[in-house]
Design a protein around this motif. Structure first.
Motif, PDB file in Angstrom:
ATOM      1  N   THR A  80      10.403   1.319   2.069  1.00  0.00           N
ATOM      2  CA  THR A  80       9.882   2.628   1.722  1.00  0.00           C
ATOM      3  C   THR A  80      10.571   3.688   2.548  1.00  0.00           C
ATOM      4  O   THR A  80      11.064   3.428   3.631  1.00  0.00           O
ATOM      5  CB  THR A  80       8.368   2.711   1.985  1.00  0.00           C
ATOM      6  N   ASN A 100      10.162   7.995   3.758  1.00  0.00           N
ATOM      7  CA  ASN A 100       9.229   9.118   3.793  1.00  0.00           C
ATOM      8  C   ASN A 100       9.777  10.202   4.701  1.00  0.00           C
ATOM      9  O   ASN A 100      10.201   9.928   5.812  1.00  0.00           O
ATOM     10  CB  ASN A 100       7.856   8.650   4.306  1.00  0.00           C
ATOM     11  N   TYR A 106       9.445  13.405   7.215  1.00  0.00           N
ATOM     12  CA  TYR A 106       8.461  13.693   8.262  1.00  0.00           C
ATOM     13  C   TYR A 106       8.397  15.188   8.473  1.00  0.00           C
ATOM     14  O   TYR A 106       9.337  15.795   8.931  1.00  0.00           O
ATOM     15  CB  TYR A 106       8.881  12.973   9.549  1.00  0.00           C
ATOM     16  N   GLY A 159       2.754   5.722   7.480  1.00  0.00           N
ATOM     17  CA  GLY A 159       1.432   5.737   6.856  1.00  0.00           C
ATOM     18  C   GLY A 159       0.519   4.598   7.258  1.00  0.00           C
ATOM     19  O   GLY A 159      -0.653   4.579   6.891  1.00  0.00           O
ATOM     20  N   ALA A 199       4.154  10.681  -6.241  1.00  0.00           N
ATOM     21  CA  ALA A 199       4.137  10.406  -4.802  1.00  0.00           C
ATOM     22  C   ALA A 199       5.528  10.575  -4.207  1.00  0.00           C
ATOM     23  O   ALA A 199       5.686  11.154  -3.124  1.00  0.00           O
ATOM     24  CB  ALA A 199       3.616   8.987  -4.555  1.00  0.00           C
ATOM     25  N   SER A 250       6.486  14.098  -3.622  1.00  0.00           N
ATOM     26  CA  SER A 250       5.775  14.721  -2.504  1.00  0.00           C
ATOM     27  C   SER A 250       6.260  14.198  -1.158  1.00  0.00           C
ATOM     28  O   SER A 250       5.792  14.645  -0.112  1.00  0.00           O
ATOM     29  CB  SER A 250       4.270  14.484  -2.634  1.00  0.00           C
ATOM     30  N   ASP A 296       6.027  10.913  -0.317  1.00  0.00           N
ATOM     31  CA  ASP A 296       5.288   9.703   0.042  1.00  0.00           C
ATOM     32  C   ASP A 296       5.887   8.509  -0.692  1.00  0.00           C
ATOM     33  O   ASP A 296       5.318   7.996  -1.658  1.00  0.00           O
ATOM     34  CB  ASP A 296       3.809   9.869  -0.300  1.00  0.00           C
ATOM     35  N   SER A 297       7.035   8.055  -0.230  1.00  0.00           N
ATOM     36  CA  SER A 297       7.691   6.935  -0.889  1.00  0.00           C
ATOM     37  C   SER A 297       6.989   5.614  -0.628  1.00  0.00           C
ATOM     38  O   SER A 297       7.202   4.641  -1.344  1.00  0.00           O
ATOM     39  CB  SER A 297       9.145   6.852  -0.439  1.00  0.00           C
ATOM     40  N   LEU A 348       3.606   5.155  -0.799  1.00  0.00           N
ATOM     41  CA  LEU A 348       2.679   5.033  -1.924  1.00  0.00           C
ATOM     42  C   LEU A 348       3.444   4.807  -3.221  1.00  0.00           C
ATOM     43  O   LEU A 348       3.008   4.036  -4.082  1.00  0.00           O
ATOM     44  CB  LEU A 348       1.809   6.292  -2.033  1.00  0.00           C
TER      45      LEU A 348
END
Length: 362
Positions: free
Chosen positions: A2, A4, A6, A27, A274, A277, A279-280, A282
């Motif tokens: 994943t 994400n 920051y 997460g 996701a 946004s 949020d990889s 999710l």
């Protein structure tokens, strides 16, 4: 794997601070994991996580990621026993050096202790490891104040989009059976399959637009009906084209409530929302739900490929056609458009069941 971005700013001054911050980057509190944090001028720009042990070639996308994100420094953290962590950390460090990226720190954490791969001093990095407690760190307190969340583990995050159970599941099964019976009755009564497909598609497009505009939770019958609508690719693509980050709540709710055959479309749309946004994590879990229900679902496979190769969401969202362009490309609705839907409803109504979980998750 994943990734994400920051956004909130936490000041990290030590390896213990890094270890306290990682759970808020990904997460959840990772175990048996490799985490690579890419920085530019001291600010984290991207974080990527893989489960350990690594499959061959898993880290190959790091080099183009470093270039695309203008990463000048990385911090590498491995969680677990040395036989799994050390080869992965060595590979990540090698790729960073190949890309001309400085390795600011490389750590292994296991059972409440950490070891540094870049520090040889026994004064600060003793052979037996250095104790640390990420939950009692000032970083954990600052992250909480800034609204960041770190769940206990990946399973806890998976649970947030797990299938509903109990009375809610029973009610959805009944609603789905009702909607499927209605569809079959209309199909039996129609005299022109192409005309029916045109009518059904138009109704589905209208329902998608209304759901996206209204927001809020759909009732059971409306949710079941939208699940059937999304089995028609033209309707699903309308939702994809119109997708905004604010729609994630709708797709998350449907991913949890829909019967298994209708999960892939909703879960894939949740993944896209996701991912957009940032949020990889999710997004990856939503795609796992989609591919568990249908391993060949093309949208889920496309998005999973993009995530595994650390691609930015703009790569796809910037190329999506408009609804008018979809109409031009696909033409008028025809009977063949309904084949994926008919395949999903099968020959029998969904069983009433007892409210148990329907999808097996890793």
């Amino acid at each position: 794997m994943t990734t994400n971005a920051y956004e909130p700013c936490l000041t990290l001054t030590s390896p213990a601070d890094v270890l306290a911050a990682v759970p808020y980057l990904v997460g959840f509190h990772p175990v048996d994991s490799l985490v690579v944090i890419g920085l530019d001028r001291g600010r984290a720009k991207v974080a990527a996580r893989w489960g350990l042990p690594l499959p061959p070639g898993a880290l190959a996308p790091l080099v183009p990621l470093f270039e695309r994100e203008a990463v000048s420094e990385v911090v590498v953290v491995g969680y677990g026993p040395g036989e799994h962590v050390t080869p992965a950390v060595d590979e990540a460090r090698g790729l960073a050096e190949q890309a001309g990226v400085e390795v600011g720190e490389a750590l292994r954490a296991d059972d409440g202790r950490f070891w540094s791969y870049v520090c040889d001093s026994t004064l600060c990095c003793p052979p037996e490891g250095t104790p640390y407690d990420p939950r009692s760190s000032r970083i954990a307190a600052e992250a909480t104040v800034r609204g960041l969340v770190a769940l206990p583990d990946r399973q806890a995050l998976e649970h947030t989009i797990a299938p509903v159970t109990g009375p809610v599941r029973v009610a959805m099964r009944r609603a789905t059976a009702e909607v499927v019976r209605d569809l079959r009755a209309r199909l039996t009564a129609c005299g022109d399959a192409d005309a029916f497909a045109k009518e059904f598609t138009a109704e589905g497009l209208a329902r998608v637009r209304a759901a996206l505009t209204a927001g809020g939770r759909l009732d059971d019958v409306a949710a079941a009906r939208l699940g059937l609508d999304l089995a028609v690719i033209r309707v699903r693509d309308e939702a994809w084209t119109l997708l905004e980050e604010c729609h994630a709540g709708l797709w998350k709710d449907l991913t949890r409530r829909l019967e298994p055959p209708f999960v892939p479309a909703a879960a894939s749309l949740l993944a896209m929302a996701a991912w957009r946004s940032g949020d990889s994590i999710l997004a990856t879990i939503a795609l796992e739900r989609a591919l568990t229900a249908d391993p060949h679902y093309s949208m889920a496979n496309l998005l999973m490929h993009a995530l595994q190769h650390l691609m930015p969401p703009g790569m796809l969202s910037g190329r999506l056609p408009s609804p008018a362009e979809l109409d031009t490309a696909m033409g008028e609705a025809r009977a063949g458009w309904l084949l994926p839907l008919l395949d999903r409803i099968g020959d029998d109504d969904p069983p009433p069941g007892d409210g148990g979980v329907d999808v097996t998750r890793d």
